[in-house]
Design an enzyme around this catalytic site. Structure first.
Site, PDB file in Angstrom:
ATOM      1  CG  HIS B 263      -1.777   1.191   1.391  1.00 40.48           C
ATOM      2  ND1 HIS B 263      -3.100   1.200   1.006  1.00 40.48           N
ATOM      3  CD2 HIS B 263      -1.513   2.429   1.878  1.00 40.48           C
ATOM      4  CE1 HIS B 263      -3.616   2.397   1.254  1.00 40.48           C
ATOM      5  NE2 HIS B 263      -2.674   3.162   1.792  1.00 40.48           N
ATOM      6  CD  GLU B 264       1.707   3.700   3.732  1.00 37.91           C
ATOM      7  OE1 GLU B 264       1.973   4.761   3.130  1.00 37.91           O
ATOM      8  OE2 GLU B 264       0.666   3.547   4.395  1.00 37.91           O
ATOM      9  CG  HIS B 267       0.291   6.441  -0.602  1.00 40.70           C
ATOM     10  ND1 HIS B 267      -0.731   7.201  -1.125  1.00 40.70           N
ATOM     11  CD2 HIS B 267      -0.268   5.726   0.413  1.00 40.70           C
ATOM     12  CE1 HIS B 267      -1.857   6.960  -0.446  1.00 40.70           C
ATOM     13  NE2 HIS B 267      -1.606   6.057   0.481  1.00 40.70           N
ATOM     14  CD  GLU B 293      -5.726   6.005   0.438  1.00 40.97           C
ATOM     15  OE1 GLU B 293      -5.090   7.020   0.775  1.00 40.97           O
ATOM     16  OE2 GLU B 293      -5.515   4.881   0.914  1.00 40.97           O
TER      17      GLU B 293
END
EC number: 3.4.17.19
Lengths: 502, 502
Positions: B263-264, B267, B293
């Site tokens: 997920h990170e 970003h 997001e």
């Protein structure tokens, strides 16, 4: 209307925040920043530095300080107001004598000189670095000319950072160490000749750092206002009295981790000990770098190299040894710290001849500045002095005149902080003893509060309020000198009665 | 004379440096800063924010942008100049509609509301937090009034940060997910009912992080421009395209470390992928936070929860298992990621009902802003919706209306980024497939270049040049909608032919 001191404090708070951010950004660069962000970070650091400098040189600061001065703050009545105003006055007046162009030109040349030094060192070729040193000498002379000096350009360089230090006095102090140090080092080498090198446990980083946290907390370091990270060269980052982090290498033998940690928290205890009523002002920093170094040297040498401290440190260490009993004992730990071989490399040498390494650089710097030595002739003088001071000339310029990068990022004269720091550390210890503090008993018992309390009161609390030349007599009753330091060295390296080396 | 775009770039470079320092100081606070320095750091962050805001709102910026606009930059001729000018124009105009007093009042109230929320949550007493939420609702309404809105205050709050998002359209998108998600989740729960929880290796931090470094580098994360640290809540810090660090928790089960990391870096890949010709300008950031997001959700959900990715990740993991063979297999790894139990706690729930958690908050926020719901009645509505959406009301307000601190530090409406991000992630994946990218084959082979290349071109490179409402049709050929996302969920949770869950 706010009183003048409130207006001044408000102004200084923002100035100091730029400085603290500057310090923090540099800290992060040396510990975590990815390589790809180097240029971005350099720009950000430069921005913070410009904001800070602009505010210090701004005529508004002059007006704000003048308003406090007219109000007549009295050190006995309102010490903080008096301290804040005089420190701000000193900084503002000094900023006006240091032309921004010279400071900025130095940064530009230094940024290119550093990689040139690195490559010249790798190749062992002085000639590749010489043109850069020539430009750096010129920049040092430009700063000296702008500041002005009575006698020698070094007067200007020293006083630009530490008012009250003169060329002549500094030269006498350093030269006064030569003969006694050579004599004591001969005795020391005789004593430890042929003794095997002490073996140390090869602790993993996590365990070694847990030990460091434990040890430094017992000495008085406040972990709620600090932190520990890894960097290629150990340093302490003074990003405010509440954020004083230090770093260590994690790829060196255990005894080096131990002495580095004790040295760095000496710096850190100073910053953590500044009186809260000065926080957020330009008085709220350690006096850089001469007195600062004295604090590191006090803990590293005066306390840290005693047999009593070795017994204390060994007791703290024992639970961390785990499956590594090794051959470490309190005695072997102490011996490792005082028996270190003399080296032609400054950062690798023993406690005694470290001072002569600085003398060597001082002789070269002052001769370059006065024009009596040419840049091309530096290695010849360097090697001759090395033979005289350390018993051998370096095998090549790589281990000789090219060993330090300091000229690429510091003004000349700042090397002396290492020796002045030694002198002051011993002078403070002598004054402390006169006030009834038993350093050895405290170290053995792990009771450092009496020493630290004394330093807090006499050195740390006022921050930059007093210059070095003002603080030393206030704290010790005597001007800066070599006597206390030479007594310390005599006690440690030429004990007349007992065999135990302190 | 410098061309207008050079002057604008020079102005923006300093503005952006303040922003990058701001981002970095916050990053450090969440990873390393000692507690004792909290107040100092808050002041430093505030200083950087003020400098940045002042420069964005300054009439000088208006003049510099106008000069570029008069010069008539053409996106086809000089895309970067056009992008930089339009982004700066948007920021400057928006800054003038958001009164500094409201922004600053919000920070003050929020700073007190956060500990009030924390204590109210610990005690499970809504009544202790209600007065603070009332003040926060008022501040949200003050911002909405200042910005202006055609229909609902939420129009103003959404558009203040992401021009083009309206209350009505957002409401329709979120409501359209309710029935399909409930139906699919029933199927999902049926499928995994009674299956034992998958066991994972209990890797030490160093090994788990070495695995994360390896995995994320294979996906495309550039470690020369990044870094990894530990923090209580994982996040990515966009301190410039060359310094995009992310954090993880180190006290959670292995499958959470894995999904957090994926997920990170979603970003982070976004920030690292911004075109270099935009660096140092306000166009050089990801569109916050809606499109941002979508990038995290794309890697975490669309790619990361496929059986193919589980096989790839398991292959990378195998050498790190060492003495921990455990019972982890590609199949069990995949099952752990899709079989997560539904929870009344947002951050603990499954992929599907996560969306309904946002719907619940949206219903409450919009009702509070329109005055149809009183602050005192929030828990009643919250519990009723929880029962409907998650099959159970929370045991107490601690796990219900008090579970999130977001209202204490974000404007209302920003919760929708999590769902809009999901919708966009699926829409981008569908467009990618139409362009011939095989996501599953790429994931299985560990060949992420085609996906990442597509995202770089269509999403990352232009940074903030385009708003969400502009970028989605440009990249996917269709306006923002639920169709692609619902197809993705259908394929994964209601496969009509094969038993394998994607």
């Amino acid at each position: 209307m706010a009183p003048p001191i409130a207006d001044l404090r408000e102004y200084l708070a923002e100035t100091e925040d730029y400085r603290r951010i500057f310090d923090h950004l540099r800290y992060d660069q040396q510990t975590v920043l990815p390589d790809g962000a180097t240029a971005d970070r350099a720009r950000q650091i430069g921005l913070m530095e410009r904001r800070m400098r602009d505010r210090i040189a701004d005529p508004r600061l002059d007006q704000l300080v003048a308003a406090v001065e007219r109000h007549g703050p009295d050190p006995d009545d309102d010490f903080a107001a008096w301290a804040v105003a005089r420190t701000a006055r000193r900084d503002h007046d000094a900023a006006r004598t240091r032309p921004v162009e010279v400071l900025s030109d130095f940064q530009v040349v230094a940024a290119e000189a550093f990689p040139a030094w690195r490559d010249a060192r790798a190749a062992g070729r002085w000639a590749d670095f010489a043109p850069w040193l020539r430009r750096l000498v010129d920049l040092n002379l430009r700063l000296a000319d702008a500041v002005g000096y009575p006698d020698h350009p070094m007067d200007a360089l020293l006083s630009a950072y530490e008012p009250g230090l003169s060329y002549a006095a500094t030269d006498a102090l350093l030269a006064g160490l030569r003969e006694p140090v050579l004599r004591l080092n001969a005795l020391r080498q005789q004593r430890y000749a042929g003794r095997p090198r002490v073996g140390f446990p090869d602790l993993d980083r996590q365990t070694a750092f847990a030990f460091v946290r434990d040890l430094t907390e017992r000495i008085g370091y406040d972990w709620n206002r600090g932190g520990l990270a890894v960097s290629p060269h150990p340093f302490t980052s003074p990003s405010g009295a509440n954020d004083v982090r230090f770093t260590l290498r994690d790829d060196v033998p255990f005894d080096e981790i131990l002495t580095s940690a004790v040295h760095e928290i000496g710096h850190a205890l100073y910053e953590q000990g500044i009186a809260p009523e000065l926080w957020g002002t330009s008085a709220a920093r350690g006096v850089m770098p001469w007195l600062h170094e004295s604090q590191a040297k006090f803990w590293e040498n005066i306390v840290g190299r005693t047999p009593e401290f070795a017994r204390f440190a060994h007791g703290v260490l024992a639970p961390y040894l785990g499956d590594h009993p090794g051959e470490v004992t309190p005695e072997s730990l102490h011996e490792a710290l005082v028996a270190r071989p003399t080296s032609v490399i400054r950062i690798a040498t023993d406690e005694l001849t470290f001072n002569l390494h600085i003398l060597l650089r001082w002789e070269i710097e002052t001769s370059l500045l006065s024009g009596t030595l040419d840049v091309d002739d530096v290695p010849e003088l360097w090697n001759a002095r090395s033979a005289e001071y350390f018993g051998a000339a370096p095998a090549s310029d790589r281990d000789g005149a090219l060993q330090d990068p300091h000229w690429c990022h510091r003004w000349m004269g700042l090397f002396t902080s290492y020796v002045i720091g030694n002198l002051v550390s011993a002078q403070l210890a002598a004054a402390m003893r006169r006030d009834g503090v038993d350093l050895e008993a405290g170290a053995e018992a792990g009771d450092f509060a009496p020493m630290l309390g004394w330093l807090r009161r006499h050195v740390h609390a006022p921050g930059r309020t007093f210059t070095l030349a003002e603080l030393v007599p206030r704290a010790t009753g005597a001007d800066l000198g070599t006597e206390a330091y030479l007594s310390h060295l005599e006690r440690r390296y030429a004990p007349d009665t007992e065999g135990e080396t302190r």
